[in-house]
Design a protein around this motif. Structure first.
Motif, PDB file in Angstrom:
ATOM      1  N   ASP A  56       0.666  -1.300   0.245  1.00 18.13           N
ATOM      2  CA  ASP A  56      -0.196  -0.299   0.252  1.00 18.13           C
ATOM      3  C   ASP A  56       0.766   0.742  -0.224  1.00 18.13           C
ATOM      4  OD1 ASP A  56      -2.608  -1.131  -0.349  1.00 18.13           O
ATOM      5  OD2 ASP A  56      -3.068  -1.055   1.847  1.00 18.13           O
ATOM      6  N   ALA A  58       1.567   3.188  -2.251  1.00 16.63           N
ATOM      7  CA  ALA A  58       1.390   4.431  -2.973  1.00 16.63           C
ATOM      8  C   ALA A  58      -0.799   4.719  -2.846  1.00 16.63           C
ATOM      9  CB  ALA A  58       1.395   4.312  -4.109  1.00 16.63           C
ATOM     10  N   ARG A  59      -0.621   4.332  -1.264  1.00 19.07           N
ATOM     11  CA  ARG A  59      -2.482   3.880  -0.770  1.00 19.07           C
ATOM     12  C   ARG A  59      -2.683   6.125  -1.275  1.00 19.07           C
ATOM     13  NH1 ARG A  59      -7.112   1.650  -1.403  1.00 19.07           N
ATOM     14  NH2 ARG A  59      -7.988   3.568  -0.812  1.00 19.07           N
ATOM     15  N   GLU A  62      -2.794   7.712  -4.083  1.00 19.55           N
ATOM     16  CA  GLU A  62      -4.031   7.712  -4.703  1.00 19.55           C
ATOM     17  C   GLU A  62      -5.140   8.400  -4.350  1.00 19.55           C
ATOM     18  OE1 GLU A  62      -5.745   3.963  -5.861  1.00 19.55           O
ATOM     19  OE2 GLU A  62      -7.625   4.273  -5.051  1.00 19.55           O
ATOM     20  N   HIS A  72      -3.428   2.626  -7.049  1.00 20.59           N
ATOM     21  CA  HIS A  72      -1.557   2.702  -6.135  1.00 20.59           C
ATOM     22  C   HIS A  72      -1.262   1.169  -6.493  1.00 20.59           C
ATOM     23  CE1 HIS A  72      -5.213   0.678  -3.437  1.00 20.59           C
ATOM     24  NE2 HIS A  72      -3.802  -0.147  -2.590  1.00 20.59           N
ATOM     25  N   GLY A  76       2.153   1.812  -6.969  1.00 18.36           N
ATOM     26  CA  GLY A  76       2.850   0.863  -5.137  1.00 18.36           C
ATOM     27  C   GLY A  76       3.980   0.005  -6.197  1.00 18.36           C
TER      28      GLY A  76
END
Ligand SMILES: [Fe+2]
Ligand SMILES: [Fe+2]
Length: 220
Positions: A56, A58-59, A62, A72, A76
């Motif tokens: 996660d 890149a959560r 996003e 993500h 990610g």
């Protein structure tokens, strides 16, 4: 957790912001992965552990993307590749870890093809259901000013607040019980491993009881 993963964990921690996808979620998924892997054969524990830690990353990017184009799991996997290259992991391991990250999302439609990808998918979904799933969903509900319950049929709700591509139109009008009705209720059918399916059955039974009790307490 193994010492060698702490550096990766601290890189990941700097990227997280949302309460439901915080470091505790990452650690629960990491532990669930390690638990589920005991029931499976030929698991590359290193691939699985690193994928769990990075899944996660890149959560938050996003969630804060006003264009709503960032996925993500895609971003990610790219961010993970760079970190793992810097740390000297082999190309083979990196590709395996990227596959797990790309396929961990319920909505993405990318099916995990490896045992590590399947375990990560299952562990991540288990953390969205049961008592912990309810707690996480209400953390998010509080952040977005949602009501604690919406008494409406899932069909009517869908026509009012879910766009054609399946994305929620107005997140402040979403509720935890609609998330359960439209998505979480069916999570068990999507899981891959036998142990996770057993755990999901128990956790979903509890969720069902919870939402019945909530409705009863509100409307009696
Ligand atoms: Fe995710
Ligand atoms: Fe996750």
């Amino acid at each position: 957790m193994e010492k060698k993963y702490n550096e990766i964990l601290s890189i990941v921690q700097k990227e997280l912001s949302c309460s439901a996808h915080d470091i505790d979620h990452i650690l629960r998924v990491y532990n669930l992965c390690s638990y589920l892997s005991k029931y499976e054969e030929n698991v590359d524990e290193e691939v699985l552990s690193l994928a769990a830690l990075l899944h996660d990353i890149a959560r938050a990017k996003e969630d804060s993307d006003s264009t709503r184009t960032i996925k993500h799991e895609v971003l990610g996997s790219i961010m993970a590749e760079k970190i793992l290259k810097d740390k000297g992991y082999s190309e083979e391991k990196i590709q395996k870890i990227k596959h797990c990250i790309l396929c961990h999302r319920f909505r993405s439609g990318n099916e995990p093809k490896t045992i590590e990808g399947k375990i990560l998918f299952d562990a991540d979904k288990l953390d969205a259901i049961g008592a912990v799933g309810i707690a996480r969903a209400y953390m998010l509900a509080g952040e977005f000013g949602q009501s604690i319950y919406l008494d409406m049929s899932p069909e009517e709700y869908k026509s009012k607040n879910i766009m054609e591509n399946g994305i929620i139109n107005d997140f402040s009008k979403h509720t935890v019980n609609m998330e359960y009705e439209l998505k979480l209720k069916n999570v068990g059918k999507k899981l891959h491993t036998k142990k996770a399916k057993e755990m999901a059955e128990e956790r979903l039974k509890f969720m069902n009881e919870f939402f019945n009790a909530l409705k009863r307490d509100i409307f009696k």
